[in-house]
Design a protein around this motif. Structure first.
Motif, PDB file in Angstrom:
ATOM      1  N   LEU A 196      -5.476   5.606  -3.942  1.00  0.00           N
ATOM      2  CA  LEU A 196      -4.247   6.201  -2.818  1.00  0.00           C
ATOM      3  C   LEU A 196      -2.999   5.533  -3.222  1.00  0.00           C
ATOM      4  O   LEU A 196      -2.759   4.301  -3.838  1.00  0.00           O
ATOM      5  N   ALA A 197      -1.816   6.416  -2.906  1.00  0.00           N
ATOM      6  CA  ALA A 197      -0.387   5.978  -3.256  1.00  0.00           C
ATOM      7  C   ALA A 197       0.375   5.784  -2.067  1.00  0.00           C
ATOM      8  O   ALA A 197       0.077   6.728  -0.933  1.00  0.00           O
ATOM      9  N   VAL A 198       1.244   4.918  -1.836  1.00  0.00           N
ATOM     10  CA  VAL A 198       1.959   4.687  -0.803  1.00  0.00           C
ATOM     11  C   VAL A 198       3.499   4.269  -1.395  1.00  0.00           C
ATOM     12  O   VAL A 198       3.481   4.089  -2.431  1.00  0.00           O
ATOM     13  N   SER A 199       4.169   4.280  -0.386  1.00  0.00           N
ATOM     14  CA  SER A 199       5.718   3.722  -0.801  1.00  0.00           C
ATOM     15  C   SER A 199       5.925   2.420  -1.026  1.00  0.00           C
ATOM     16  O   SER A 199       5.041   1.321  -0.649  1.00  0.00           O
ATOM     17  N   PRO A 200       6.339   2.064  -2.068  1.00  0.00           N
ATOM     18  CA  PRO A 200       6.752   0.522  -2.738  1.00  0.00           C
ATOM     19  C   PRO A 200       7.478  -0.277  -1.431  1.00  0.00           C
ATOM     20  O   PRO A 200       7.530  -1.404  -1.556  1.00  0.00           O
ATOM     21  N   SER A 201       7.951   0.525  -0.459  1.00  0.00           N
ATOM     22  CA  SER A 201       8.565  -0.434   0.572  1.00  0.00           C
ATOM     23  C   SER A 201       7.643  -0.701   1.661  1.00  0.00           C
ATOM     24  O   SER A 201       7.967  -1.887   2.231  1.00  0.00           O
ATOM     25  N   ARG A 202       6.422  -0.318   1.551  1.00  0.00           N
ATOM     26  CA  ARG A 202       5.311  -0.843   2.468  1.00  0.00           C
ATOM     27  C   ARG A 202       4.597  -2.040   1.386  1.00  0.00           C
ATOM     28  O   ARG A 202       4.010  -2.884   2.213  1.00  0.00           O
ATOM     29  N   THR A 203       4.122  -1.825   0.322  1.00  0.00           N
ATOM     30  CA  THR A 203       3.598  -2.712  -0.440  1.00  0.00           C
ATOM     31  C   THR A 203       4.133  -2.867  -1.976  1.00  0.00           C
ATOM     32  O   THR A 203       4.255  -1.619  -2.550  1.00  0.00           O
ATOM     33  N   THR A 204       4.579  -3.815  -2.362  1.00  0.00           N
ATOM     34  CA  THR A 204       5.307  -4.034  -3.712  1.00  0.00           C
ATOM     35  C   THR A 204       4.065  -3.935  -4.927  1.00  0.00           C
ATOM     36  O   THR A 204       4.368  -3.844  -6.227  1.00  0.00           O
ATOM     37  N   ASP A 205       2.853  -4.813  -4.384  1.00  0.00           N
ATOM     38  CA  ASP A 205       1.924  -4.713  -5.360  1.00  0.00           C
ATOM     39  C   ASP A 205       0.522  -3.986  -5.007  1.00  0.00           C
ATOM     40  O   ASP A 205       0.422  -3.537  -3.970  1.00  0.00           O
TER      41      ASP A 205
END
Length: 666
Positions: free
Chosen positions: A27-36
């Motif tokens: 799944l893909a999410v925003s880099p603002s929610r998790t950087t790794d």
């Protein structure tokens, strides 16, 4: 890892299909929610209960902070409704030391090894293994599915739970016995320490190695080895037609052949050879005062496999020992000429690299087992708090040997561990593949522009009142449809609607969020309420009495509400830009405007599409309810003489023929 949590109440769930970053359980999410990238759990709550699936969550540039991009196949499999009843949260996952996968049908062991070694998306994969009520877990290696057989820690003990494959995870492949030939040399430690009775005994049930009850007595390490070898013999002899050679070597400070009686290897393929092997195993014995020359034993095993193995077979050394004290050659002596057998680890490294010989190490007893036994000897004369060094099990060398021999399995423990290992060895062969390839993540299937266009979908989807209104309306329509079918069969002798596949009602319940979803829903509604409608009712006639047994039914079906469904279906399923369809464009636009206040809603105007969908389904429910009232108000059901004739049973001359009486359907 940054902790995160999404839910249907505050986030949009967008699905994609096809190859790309978001596929399998990624799944893909925003880099603002998790950087790794991280391990996560997607939980689904609905009338069927709660379900959870382990997922791999990846940050992707361009994904808004309130969006989760998920594979369409995964969402469909777990019956996730994007608008409600789901949540995604980060979680902790262990990194296994060893991941053992099972060879699937089709590729050879060599082909599967090469495939797994180069698979770019195995590194970082998240999965759940052997949890309660958990089905088999499969890992996709470049399009080939491999079943997870077991997950092990550094000591070779099985693990259960949620896992994430790390850069140091050792990948191994298990080939079932019917698909693999393996030449095995078992090196059995016969040194004096093997006579120590620190192994808790288990009471057997006529050779069934795993159905045993614990007792309080102890057996020697050698007796535990002899018992465990029986498990391997039982398992390996189940596979016919696979050429396998075997040798059993006893060693202490020297080596001696146990099976066969002369130096060499022998196929164990018939009743006679199996009986001889069983008998020879019982001849293993300890020799007091003798040391443990593991280097010499490994050298002899290498000779046997090189000179007597079957070409093409796996070459495997199984070292069973309570251990030996090991001191690596210090750096300052690394340039000296050292006899090969004096440095077993270097010798095993050469055997693996030069002759492709692999090694499994099984450590008998451990410090905990020995300590319990030693403390129980306090009453004996000469007992000391510190046990003699040569008696204490020491498995450091075994671990070093496994590491240089390709990272194959290592087990340490008592009789249960021994028997489980040898039973597995008898059922197949394990090959070390190595560490996973460095990850090469593909691009996300959605462009930044497409991601930016998604926010309009969330406004309506997050409204629980709208969802409840929709659910009630669609259930009313389906209930009215079912009652009309029942009443028409009783009054007319046939149903007004032909039966629909069960999954059509599921698809009808889906609330749309954009034009594409509305068009798909419209197709299902048209099939259920129009295409499967009693044919004389589908096309209005000037005189319904000429085509209908109950002419009053024409009123609800011919008053224009059903034609709205027909017009919209034809419009949205054809090219709306064709000049000859200009009149139909105006007709469809008028219908849309009537229910939404807009002649041409935008692609993602969720308010408009939901309003149009709701109006249509309410119309369909009203039509069915009005038809039901007409059927119930009819004077009497048809007399027996007017009912359709029953289909006669096939007579002697009608064999194989099916008679169908027309009910007026296309």
């Amino acid at each position: 890892m940054t902790a995160f949590r999404y839910s249907a109440a505050d986030a949009r769930l967008v699905t994609v299909s096809g190859p790309g970053l978001v596929a399998d359980n990624r799944l893909a999410v925003s880099p603002s929610r998790t950087t790794d990238e991280a391990a996560g759990v997607l939980r689904v709550h609905d009338a069927g209960g709660a379900r959870s699936v382990a997922v791999r969550v990846l940050p992707a540039p361009g994904v808004p902070a309130d969006m989760v991009v998920a594979p369409a196949a995964l969402i469909h499999e777990y019956r996730v409704t994007p608008e409600e009843g789901w949540e995604l949260a980060s979680t902790d996952a262990r990194t296994p030391a060893v991941l053992e996968l099972e060879l699937p049908p089709g590729p050879s062991l060599e082909e599967a090894t090469k495939l797994l070694r180069g698979a770019p998306l195995v590194h970082g994969h998240v999965f759940a293994h052997d949890l309660q009520a958990s089905p088999d877990c499969w890992i996709d290696a470049s399009g080939t599915l491999l079943r997870v057989r077991q997950v092990l820690d550094d000591s070779g003990r099985p693990l259960h739970g949620l896992f994430r494959i790390g850069p140091n995870t050792q990948l191994t492949l298990f080939a079932p016995g019917e698909r693999s030939g393996v030449d095995i040399v078992v090196l059995a430690d016969c040194s004096g320490s093997m006579s120590i009775e620190d192994i808790p005994e288990t009471a057997g049930h006529e050779g069934k190695w795993f159905s045993r009850l614990r007792t309080s007595s102890y057996i020697s390490r050698m007796k535990a080895l002899i018992d465990a070898l029986g498990a391997m013999i039982d398992a390996r002899t189940r596979y016919d037609g696979v050429r396998t050679r075997f040798a059993l070597v006893g060693f202490d400070d020297g080596q001696r052949p146990v099976f066969p009686h002369q130096w060499g290897m022998e196929e164990v393929s018939d009743v006679h050879s199996v009986q001889r092997l069983r008998g020879d195993v019982t001849l293993l014995s300890c020799r007091s005062g003798r040391g443990t020359d593991i280097g010499g034993a490994l050298h002899k095993a290498g000779e046997l496999l090189h000179h007597h193995g079957v070409p093409g077979n796996e070459r495997l050394v199984v070292l069973v020992s309570d251990g030996a004290h090991y001191a690596p050659v210090p750096d300052e002596r690394s340039g000296e000429s050292v006899l090969g057998t004096q440095d077993p680890v270097s010798l095993m490294e050469d055997l693996h690299a030069g002759l492709n010989i692999r090694l499994h190490a099984v450590g008998i007893s451990d410090e905990a087992l020995f300590d319990r036994w030693w403390q129980a000897q306090r009453h004996r004369p000469g007992w000391t708090a510190e046990a003699p060094e040569h008696m204490v099990p020491n498995h450091r060398m075994l671990r070093e040997l496994v590491t240089v021999a390709g990272g194959d399995r290592q087990r340490i423990g008592g009789l249960d561990v021994l028997e489980e290992y040898f039973a597995e060895l008898g059922s197949g062969v394990v090959r070390a593949v190595g560490r996973p390839a460095r990850p090469r993540l593909p691009a996300l299937q959605l462009t930044p522009g497409e991601l930016a266009a998604e926010p309009g979908r969330r406004v309506a989807a997050a409204d629980p009142q709208r969802r409840r209104t929709w659910d009630k309306a669609v259930e009313d329509a389906l209930l009215a449809h079912a009652r009309v079918c029942e009443a028409s069969l009783a009054r007319l002798g046939h149903q007004l609607f032909r039966s629909s596949p069960p999954n059509d009602s599921t698809r009808l319940r889906r609330q749309c969020a954009d034009r594409a979803e509305f068009t798909a829903w419209l197709s299902v509604a048209y099939q259920i309420f129009n295409e499967r409608l009693y044919t004389p009712l589908r096309i209005p006639k000037k005189d319904p009495a000429k085509v209908l047994d109950l002419p009053q039914l024409a009123a609800p079906f011919w008053d224009g509400r059903m034609s709205e469904l027909h017009e919209l279906r034809n419009f949205y399923h054809h090219d709306r830009d064709m000049e000859e369809r200009a009149d139909r464009n105006r007709t469809a636009g008028a219908i849309v405007h009537k229910h939404t206040g807009n002649y041409a809603p935008s692609e993602h105007d969720t308010d408009a599409w939901c309003a149009l969908q709701l109006a249509l389904v309410r119309n369909l429910a009203a039509i069915c309810n009005e038809a039901l009232a007409i059927l119930n108000a009819a004077p009497d059901p048809l007399s027996d003489s007017e009912k359709p004739e029953p289909v006669p049973e096939a007579g002697p001359g009608d064999s194989g023929r099916i008679r169908i009486k027309s009910q007026g359907y296309d």
